[in-house]
Design a protein around this motif. Structure first.
Motif: not given
Length: 164
Positions: A86-101
């Motif tokens: 997700l970081s590589t793809l620049g998908k920061h909204t999804e990344l933050k949700e994943l990290l929160d989980t």
């Protein structure tokens, strides 16, 4: 030998193939695991890793990581691997949700998750937030290499701030 033990042994074989650079062979073993038991989430994670890192097929990798999360939401490795994609793809909204989980999953190394937050914020130019998370990473680890890398990352962010 029970069903799960057989699948874990096959997964170990696939890991050995990956380590030895035999990606097609590893991929075949992982596909076979999924044919045997479509709910064995770890196989999706490993297959996703191959598609992302070795075959550079990011969409397929993302689909497989999502399947792993669906089938094995308590498997820590998927959170690290998927966050990098997700970081590589620049998908920061999804990344933050994943990290929160990820922070709620037993066995997840929090320092690693904090590092991923920090990288995300640095990529977005949110350098103060990045520095805060690199500090959290540093304070949460017992690994001297991780500590040194976090310190270097903080210094890098401070340098960037001077340029602004």
């Amino acid at each position: 030998m029970d069903h799960l033990t057989k699948l874990e042994e096959m997964l170990d074989r696939a890991n050995t193939e990956i380590k030895n650079g035999n990606y097609e062979s590893a991929s075949n073993i992982l596909e076979k695991i999924i044919d045997i038991d479509s709910n064995f989430g770890k196989a999706y994670n490993h297959l996703a890793y191959l598609y992302e890192v070795k075959f550079k097929e990011y969409e397929k990798g993302e689909t497989l990581y999502k399947l792993c999360l669906e089938k094995s939401p308590m498997y820590p490795a998927v959170y690290y691997n998927y966050s990098i994609l997700l970081s590589t793809l620049g998908k920061h909204t999804e990344l933050k949700e994943l990290l929160d989980t990820a922070l709620t999953i037993p066995g997840v190394v929090k320092a690693t998750v904090f590092n991923e937050y920090a990288i995300m914020y640095e990529q977005q130019g949110k350098l103060d937030e990045a520095i805060e998370y690199f500090k959290k990473c540093a304070l949460d680890t017992l690994d001297k290499n991780v500590l040194n890398r976090a310190k270097e990352s903080i210094d890098r962010c401070k340098l960037k701030k001077e340029l602004l």
